[in-house]
Design a protein around this motif. Sequence first.
Motif, PDB file in Angstrom:
ATOM      1  N   ALA A  68      21.638  55.601  29.987  1.00 19.45           N
ATOM      2  CA  ALA A  68      21.075  54.657  30.957  1.00 19.45           C
ATOM      3  C   ALA A  68      21.176  55.254  32.354  1.00 19.45           C
ATOM      4  O   ALA A  68      22.016  56.131  32.611  1.00 19.45           O
ATOM      5  N   PRO A  69      20.347  54.785  33.280  1.00 19.44           N
ATOM      6  CA  PRO A  69      20.462  55.269  34.659  1.00 19.44           C
ATOM      7  C   PRO A  69      21.808  54.876  35.264  1.00 19.44           C
ATOM      8  O   PRO A  69      22.401  53.871  34.875  1.00 19.44           O
ATOM      9  N   ILE A  70      22.265  55.670  36.204  1.00 17.56           N
ATOM     10  CA  ILE A  70      23.490  55.361  36.955  1.00 17.56           C
ATOM     11  C   ILE A  70      23.047  54.659  38.229  1.00 17.56           C
ATOM     12  O   ILE A  70      22.251  55.191  38.999  1.00 17.56           O
ATOM     13  N   LEU A  71      23.556  53.434  38.414  1.00 17.42           N
ATOM     14  CA  LEU A  71      23.128  52.591  39.529  1.00 17.42           C
ATOM     15  C   LEU A  71      24.213  52.469  40.586  1.00 17.42           C
ATOM     16  O   LEU A  71      25.388  52.309  40.255  1.00 17.42           O
ATOM     17  N   ASP A  72      23.820  52.526  41.847  1.00 22.06           N
ATOM     18  CA  ASP A  72      24.735  52.279  42.958  1.00 22.06           C
ATOM     19  C   ASP A  72      24.814  50.782  43.184  1.00 22.06           C
ATOM     20  O   ASP A  72      23.782  50.102  43.287  1.00 22.06           O
ATOM     21  N   MET A  73      26.056  50.265  43.255  1.00 25.27           N
ATOM     22  CA  MET A  73      26.270  48.835  43.437  1.00 25.27           C
ATOM     23  C   MET A  73      27.367  48.605  44.456  1.00 25.27           C
ATOM     24  O   MET A  73      28.146  49.511  44.766  1.00 25.27           O
ATOM     25  N   VAL A  74      27.431  47.374  44.977  1.00 25.44           N
ATOM     26  CA  VAL A  74      28.409  46.989  45.996  1.00 25.44           C
ATOM     27  C   VAL A  74      29.164  45.765  45.502  1.00 25.44           C
ATOM     28  O   VAL A  74      28.553  44.817  44.989  1.00 25.44           O
ATOM     29  N   VAL A  75      30.487  45.756  45.659  1.00 24.18           N
ATOM     30  CA  VAL A  75      31.307  44.596  45.301  1.00 24.18           C
ATOM     31  C   VAL A  75      31.049  43.501  46.342  1.00 24.18           C
ATOM     32  O   VAL A  75      31.253  43.723  47.534  1.00 24.18           O
ATOM     33  N   VAL A  76      30.564  42.333  45.874  1.00 23.98           N
ATOM     34  CA  VAL A  76      30.237  41.254  46.806  1.00 23.98           C
ATOM     35  C   VAL A  76      31.109  40.018  46.642  1.00 23.98           C
ATOM     36  O   VAL A  76      31.142  39.167  47.526  1.00 23.98           O
ATOM     37  N   ARG A  77      31.815  39.891  45.498  1.00 22.85           N
ATOM     38  CA  ARG A  77      32.745  38.774  45.337  1.00 22.85           C
ATOM     39  C   ARG A  77      33.750  39.086  44.253  1.00 22.85           C
ATOM     40  O   ARG A  77      33.495  39.904  43.373  1.00 22.85           O
ATOM     41  N   ARG A  78      34.910  38.417  44.360  1.00 20.79           N
ATOM     42  CA  ARG A  78      35.963  38.559  43.365  1.00 20.79           C
ATOM     43  C   ARG A  78      36.399  37.184  42.913  1.00 20.79           C
ATOM     44  O   ARG A  78      36.457  36.253  43.710  1.00 20.79           O
ATOM     45  N   ILE A  80      39.096  35.184  39.699  1.00 20.05           N
ATOM     46  CA  ILE A  80      40.289  35.431  38.883  1.00 20.05           C
ATOM     47  C   ILE A  80      39.960  36.293  37.669  1.00 20.05           C
ATOM     48  O   ILE A  80      40.735  37.146  37.288  1.00 20.05           O
ATOM     49  N   ASP A  81      38.773  36.079  37.076  1.00 18.64           N
ATOM     50  CA  ASP A  81      38.446  36.774  35.840  1.00 18.64           C
ATOM     51  C   ASP A  81      37.517  37.973  35.997  1.00 18.64           C
ATOM     52  O   ASP A  81      37.193  38.638  35.025  1.00 18.64           O
ATOM     53  N   GLY A  82      37.078  38.263  37.215  1.00 14.48           N
ATOM     54  CA  GLY A  82      36.192  39.409  37.381  1.00 14.48           C
ATOM     55  C   GLY A  82      35.654  39.540  38.785  1.00 14.48           C
ATOM     56  O   GLY A  82      36.251  39.054  39.744  1.00 14.48           O
ATOM     57  N   PHE A  83      34.494  40.186  38.894  1.00 12.20           N
ATOM     58  CA  PHE A  83      33.913  40.417  40.213  1.00 12.20           C
ATOM     59  C   PHE A  83      32.408  40.560  40.107  1.00 12.20           C
ATOM     60  O   PHE A  83      31.870  40.941  39.068  1.00 12.20           O
ATOM     61  N   GLY A  84      31.730  40.217  41.192  1.00  9.77           N
ATOM     62  CA  GLY A  84      30.288  40.308  41.254  1.00  9.77           C
ATOM     63  C   GLY A  84      29.861  41.561  41.980  1.00  9.77           C
ATOM     64  O   GLY A  84      30.421  41.913  43.019  1.00  9.77           O
ATOM     65  N   LEU A  85      28.859  42.217  41.426  1.00  9.88           N
ATOM     66  CA  LEU A  85      28.297  43.420  42.025  1.00  9.88           C
ATOM     67  C   LEU A  85      26.845  43.163  42.376  1.00  9.88           C
ATOM     68  O   LEU A  85      26.127  42.500  41.622  1.00  9.88           O
ATOM     69  N   GLN A  86      26.422  43.699  43.502  1.00  8.11           N
ATOM     70  CA  GLN A  86      25.028  43.594  43.928  1.00  8.11           C
ATOM     71  C   GLN A  86      24.426  44.982  43.935  1.00  8.11           C
ATOM     72  O   GLN A  86      25.087  45.951  44.315  1.00  8.11           O
ATOM     73  N   PHE A  87      23.167  45.080  43.459  1.00 10.27           N
ATOM     74  CA  PHE A  87      22.492  46.373  43.515  1.00 10.27           C
ATOM     75  C   PHE A  87      22.454  46.842  44.957  1.00 10.27           C
ATOM     76  O   PHE A  87      22.130  46.082  45.861  1.00 10.27           O
ATOM     77  N   ALA A  88      22.795  48.110  45.190  1.00 11.84           N
ATOM     78  CA  ALA A  88      22.933  48.628  46.554  1.00 11.84           C
ATOM     79  C   ALA A  88      21.647  48.519  47.349  1.00 11.84           C
ATOM     80  O   ALA A  88      21.682  48.276  48.555  1.00 11.84           O
ATOM     81  N   ASP A  89      20.500  48.642  46.706  1.00 14.29           N
ATOM     82  CA  ASP A  89      19.253  48.568  47.455  1.00 14.29           C
ATOM     83  C   ASP A  89      18.901  47.156  47.888  1.00 14.29           C
ATOM     84  O   ASP A  89      17.991  46.955  48.677  1.00 14.29           O
ATOM     85  N   THR A  90      19.654  46.131  47.388  1.00 16.67           N
ATOM     86  CA  THR A  90      19.426  44.758  47.830  1.00 16.67           C
ATOM     87  C   THR A  90      20.580  44.228  48.664  1.00 16.67           C
ATOM     88  O   THR A  90      20.530  43.111  49.149  1.00 16.67           O
ATOM     89  N   ALA A  91      21.652  45.025  48.814  1.00 17.60           N
ATOM     90  CA  ALA A  91      22.826  44.575  49.586  1.00 17.60           C
ATOM     91  C   ALA A  91      22.451  44.474  51.061  1.00 17.60           C
ATOM     92  O   ALA A  91      21.711  45.287  51.575  1.00 17.60           O
ATOM     93  N   GLU A  92      23.007  43.443  51.681  1.00 15.45           N
ATOM     94  CA  GLU A  92      22.739  43.258  53.129  1.00 15.45           C
ATOM     95  C   GLU A  92      23.884  43.759  53.947  1.00 15.45           C
ATOM     96  O   GLU A  92      24.989  43.764  53.603  1.00 15.45           O
TER      97      GLU A  92
END
Length: 92
Positions: A68-78, A80-92
């Motif tokens: 699969a392609p390797i995607l650049d992502m940004v941690v946007v929230r955490r 207790i059970d995990g964390f949300g990642l946003q695609f880097a090209d859509t991160a503000e």
Amino acid sequence: MVGSDRREHSRTAMSAKVKLVHEQLGEFVFSTRDISDGGVFIVLGEQVFEPSIGDCVTVQVQGLPVPAPILDMVVVRRTIDGFGLQFADTAE
């Protein structure tokens, strides 16, 4: 927007194994809980992974018949059970 949900994109439940690489914290394999056009939620399980909001990571889905392609992502929230990642090209 409805209520306090500020999400721009609809989420779809999806369980997949992903390899996540963080420059300082290392390489991990996690499961996803859901995905949207904007990003993905990663379930921690028993692993210890403590990124900061704004950290950049790379993510690649595992177990496909072709790499699969390797995607650049940004941690946007955490949570207790995990964390949300946003695609880097859509991160503000």
